[in-house]
Design an enzyme around this catalytic site. Structure first.
Site, PDB file in Angstrom:
ATOM      1  N   ASP A   1       0.856  -1.193   0.000  1.00 38.55           N
ATOM      2  CA  ASP A   1       0.000   0.000   0.000  1.00 38.55           C
ATOM      3  C   ASP A   1       0.888   1.237   0.000  1.00 38.55           C
ATOM      4  O   ASP A   1       1.885   1.281   0.730  1.00 38.55           O
ATOM      5  CB  ASP A   1      -0.909  -0.002   1.236  1.00 38.55           C
TER       6      ASP A   1
ATOM      7  N   ILE B   1       1.430  -0.243  -6.724  1.00 36.04           N
ATOM      8  CA  ILE B   1       1.213  -1.476  -7.479  1.00 36.04           C
ATOM      9  C   ILE B   1       2.014  -1.471  -8.772  1.00 36.04           C
ATOM     10  O   ILE B   1       2.256  -2.529  -9.354  1.00 36.04           O
ATOM     11  CB  ILE B   1      -0.284  -1.702  -7.784  1.00 36.04           C
TER      12      ILE B   1
ATOM     13  N   ALA C   1      -6.195  -1.981  -4.334  1.00 38.30           N
ATOM     14  CA  ALA C   1      -5.621  -0.657  -4.547  1.00 38.30           C
ATOM     15  C   ALA C   1      -6.311   0.037  -5.714  1.00 38.30           C
ATOM     16  O   ALA C   1      -6.233  -0.424  -6.852  1.00 38.30           O
ATOM     17  CB  ALA C   1      -4.119  -0.780  -4.806  1.00 38.30           C
TER      18      ALA C   1
ATOM     19  N   SER D   1     -11.352   5.657  -5.809  1.00 37.65           N
ATOM     20  CA  SER D   1     -12.733   5.184  -5.759  1.00 37.65           C
ATOM     21  C   SER D   1     -13.786   6.260  -5.511  1.00 37.65           C
ATOM     22  O   SER D   1     -14.912   5.938  -5.122  1.00 37.65           O
ATOM     23  CB  SER D   1     -12.870   4.110  -4.671  1.00 37.65           C
TER      24      SER D   1
ATOM     25  N   TYR E   1     -14.894   6.402 -12.859  1.00 35.23           N
ATOM     26  CA  TYR E   1     -14.577   5.385 -11.861  1.00 35.23           C
ATOM     27  C   TYR E   1     -15.117   4.030 -12.295  1.00 35.23           C
ATOM     28  O   TYR E   1     -14.386   3.030 -12.380  1.00 35.23           O
ATOM     29  CB  TYR E   1     -15.146   5.783 -10.500  1.00 35.23           C
TER      30      TYR E   1
ATOM     31  N   LYS F   1     -13.011   0.591 -13.732  1.00 35.77           N
ATOM     32  CA  LYS F   1     -13.144  -0.725 -13.112  1.00 35.77           C
ATOM     33  C   LYS F   1     -13.633  -1.768 -14.114  1.00 35.77           C
ATOM     34  O   LYS F   1     -13.165  -2.914 -14.122  1.00 35.77           O
ATOM     35  CB  LYS F   1     -14.104  -0.643 -11.921  1.00 35.77           C
TER      36      LYS F   1
ATOM     37  N   ARG G   1     -29.563  14.139  -6.738  1.00 35.75           N
ATOM     38  CA  ARG G   1     -28.277  14.239  -7.418  1.00 35.75           C
ATOM     39  C   ARG G   1     -28.411  13.607  -8.805  1.00 35.75           C
ATOM     40  O   ARG G   1     -29.001  12.525  -8.937  1.00 35.75           O
ATOM     41  CB  ARG G   1     -27.181  13.534  -6.615  1.00 35.75           C
TER      42      ARG G   1
END
Length: 322
Positions: A31, A52, A70, A73, A137, A141, A275
């Site tokens: 980390d 990483i 890691a 986010s 984001y 992913k 939102r």
């Protein structure tokens, strides 16, 4: 097994690392502490401070598998700084996968997200539903999931992606400690702790029983247990994807009411507009992982989740019985 946990000084990674140590595995946490905390590395785990992108030197020590947490986010930040999310989440993971290949490590459990689905066509969401992420984001992913599938087909990688929804609660001393907190339960508890005057409710006119958004909450300890089971499901050449959730949803108002009961604090609210992009209901179907891996969440009541989160703040369950 000898296991490398990337991002193991963060909230979910630290709980998984702690459970792995308890199970007798030899654990190393990698980390860079950009968002994690050194004191969140569980006792009994080795710690290497680093990125990483520099994992090769660590992996050369010999590991059986990697559990990869890691990542950047924050949805809002990803919209403001998309390059950061693509370079870290996708670019960093590609570097990690290359390091794994060179080191001869082929098993990986990836911390993915329900943000890969975007606006759902129906609920509960299943693994076969369309993936249309609405922000960088979620897109970054999903791109990692695509890369994992490609590496599985080309190089015999054995990846499992776990897509989870709203994670909450605490596991002993391991709790949420984000520099920028965007999750509902910890923000509500901050009001009870006197760290903020009120909590905002974004929209009270949704087509739900009380007008507020409904979300699927999963206890972090149940989530961590699924990662241990996923290690045994890694199969060379096959990319497996599993959703993780409690299977039921709770509204924003329900969460706030339970937080009031648990903490004994009135917790004032401030009504605000919806939102953009917030779906009315997000609930996961976890039938696949239950059927194939035998996973079953144990701490599904909202009261338990909130009470554990409150205890993780060092507070007793002062509101019980009110």
């Amino acid at each position: 097994m000898r296991l490398l946990v990337t991002g193991g000084a963060g909230y979910i990674g630290s709980v998984v690392a702690a459970q792995l140590v308890e199970e007798g595995h030899e654990v190393t946490v990698l980390d860079d502490l950009s968002t994690g905390h050194a004191d969140a590395v569980p006792e009994g785990a080795a710690f290497v401070r680093g990125s990483i992108t520099d994992a090769r030197g660590v992996l050369d020590r010999g590991f059986d598998a990697v559990l990869h947490f890691a990542a950047k986010s924050l949805v809002g930040e990803s919209v403001e700084k998309p390059g950061l999310y693509w370079s870290h989440n996708l670019g960093g993971t590609l570097a990690l996968l290359d390091s794994m290949r060179q080191a001869g490590v082929n098993r990986i459990v990836f911390s993915s997200t329900a943000a890969t689905y975007g606006e759902p066509e129906h609920t509960p969401i299943q693994e076969t539903d369309p993936t249309r992420p609405g922000n960088p984001y979620g897109s970054s992913k999903l791109a990692v999931d695509t890369a994992l599938a490609a590496f599985a087909g080309l190089y015999g990688l054995a990846p499992v992606s776990l897509r989870y929804f709203n994670v909450a609660g605490a596991y002993g001393p391991f709790r949420e400690r984000h520099g920028v907190e965007t999750h509902l339960i910890p923000n509500v508890l901050k009001v009870a702790l006197g760290e903020r005057p009120s909590v905002s409710v974004f929209g009270d006119d949704y087509p739900t029983p009380d007008g507020t958004c409904v979300r699927d909450y999963i206890h972090v300890a149940d989530l961590a247990r699924a990662h241990l089971l996923a290690l045994g499901a890694c199969s060379p050449g096959e990319h497996r994807i599993y959703n993780l959730g409690s299977g039921s949803g709770f509204s924003v108002k329900e969460v706030i009411d339970v937080c009031r009961q648990v903490t004994g604090h009135p917790i004032p609210t401030v009504a605000g507009p919806r939102r953009p992009g917030d779906p009315a209901v997000l609930v996961a179907s976890s039938e696949k992982i239950m059927r194939e891996l035998g996973w079953k969440p144990q701490r599904t009541s909202l009261e338990t989740i909130v009470a554990d989160a409150w205890a993780g703040c060092g507070k007793p369950e002062t509101g019980r019985g009110l």
